[in-house]
Every structure is written in C-alpha cells, then in structure tokens.
Design a protein around this motif. Structure first.
Motif, short mmCIF file in Angstrom:
data_model
loop_
_atom_site.label_atom_id
_atom_site.label_comp_id
_atom_site.label_asym_id
_atom_site.label_seq_id
_atom_site.Cartn_x
_atom_site.Cartn_y
_atom_site.Cartn_z
N ASN A 5 25.99 -3.93 11.60
CA ASN A 5 24.79 -3.66 10.83
C ASN A 5 24.21 -2.28 11.13
O ASN A 5 23.08 -1.97 10.76
N ARG A 22 30.22 -6.49 -1.45
CA ARG A 22 29.24 -7.57 -1.38
C ARG A 22 29.92 -8.92 -1.52
O ARG A 22 31.03 -9.02 -2.03
N ASN A 24 28.52 -13.13 -2.29
CA ASN A 24 27.35 -13.98 -2.51
C ASN A 24 27.78 -15.40 -2.85
O ASN A 24 28.93 -15.66 -3.16
N ARG A 58 25.87 -18.37 4.30
CA ARG A 58 26.04 -17.04 4.91
C ARG A 58 27.49 -16.79 5.27
O ARG A 58 28.03 -15.70 5.05
N ARG A 81 23.79 -6.01 5.47
CA ARG A 81 22.48 -6.61 5.27
C ARG A 81 22.61 -7.93 4.53
O ARG A 81 23.52 -8.09 3.71
N TYR A 82 21.70 -8.84 4.81
CA TYR A 82 21.61 -10.11 4.10
C TYR A 82 20.33 -10.14 3.28
O TYR A 82 19.31 -9.58 3.70
N THR A 83 20.39 -10.81 2.16
CA THR A 83 19.18 -11.07 1.39
C THR A 83 19.33 -12.43 0.74
O THR A 83 20.43 -12.93 0.55
N THR A 84 18.22 -13.03 0.42
CA THR A 84 18.24 -14.32 -0.25
C THR A 84 17.19 -14.31 -1.34
O THR A 84 16.20 -13.59 -1.27
N SER A 85 17.45 -15.09 -2.37
CA SER A 85 16.48 -15.21 -3.45
C SER A 85 16.57 -16.60 -4.06
O SER A 85 17.64 -17.22 -4.07
N ILE A 94 22.46 -16.46 -1.53
CA ILE A 94 22.62 -15.65 -0.33
C ILE A 94 23.53 -14.50 -0.71
O ILE A 94 24.62 -14.70 -1.25
#
Length: 104
Positions: A5, A22, A24, A58, A81-85, A94
C-alpha cells in the motif's frame, strides 16, 4: 506478486508502470444471517456474519486485482487501496485498486 500500500517496494526499483488494476465484488446479505445479525445487534457484540462476508469479499477482490495485474505482465502492485459502497439496501461492493508495476 508483491502487493503493497506504499508507492514503492523496499529494496526494489520500479522499471515500468503498467497502469491501474482493480478487482471488485458485490455481496448481498443472506436473509437467515441477516436475522441472526439483527438479533445480535439488539444485545451488542460483533456481527460475525457480516465480518465473514466482508472478509471473503476482500479476498476475492484482491485475487481479481492480482489476476488483472498478472495478465498485464506485472510482478508488483503498489498504492493498493480498498473502498466499499452500498449498491442497494442489502448489498455492498468491495473494490480494491492499485498500480501494476514491473520491478527490478
């Protein structure tokens, strides 16, 4: 595959930047597990059903990102980087992303 990271890999030199990669997944809550988690929410404590779901999501996202980097011929991914929505009331995405690189 080295995955970090940070914007560098200790002891290695980045010789080529290959672009953003990426991975997801979108996961929905299981109705049975959702009811158990709802009951647990009343008394407090960890919602283990959700912890397990997000841990699996993840892992799957990371594997998909690594597969995309491998297809490009990369041997490292930096700046991960991780992001979630929330996609809908009972589903979350994820997303993990980073920069695929060639290392020396």
């Amino acid at each position: 595959m080295i995955i970090v990271n940070t914007d560098f890999v200790q002891g290695k030199t980045i010789v080529q930047t290959m672009g953003i990669v990426r991975g997801n997944t979108i996961r929905a809550k299981h109705v049975g597990k959702d009811m158990v988690a709802g009951l647990r929410q009343l008394v407090g404590g960890e919602l283990k059903e959700y912890t397990e779901m997000l841990t699996e999501a993840r892992k799957e996202s990371m594997q998909r990102m690594e597969k995309e980097a491998t297809a490009l011929g990369a041997d490292g991914i930096i700046n991960v980087r991780y992001t979630t929505s929330q996609v809908m009331a009972s589903a979350a995405e994820i997303l993990v992303y980073g920069t695929a690189v060639k290392l020396k």
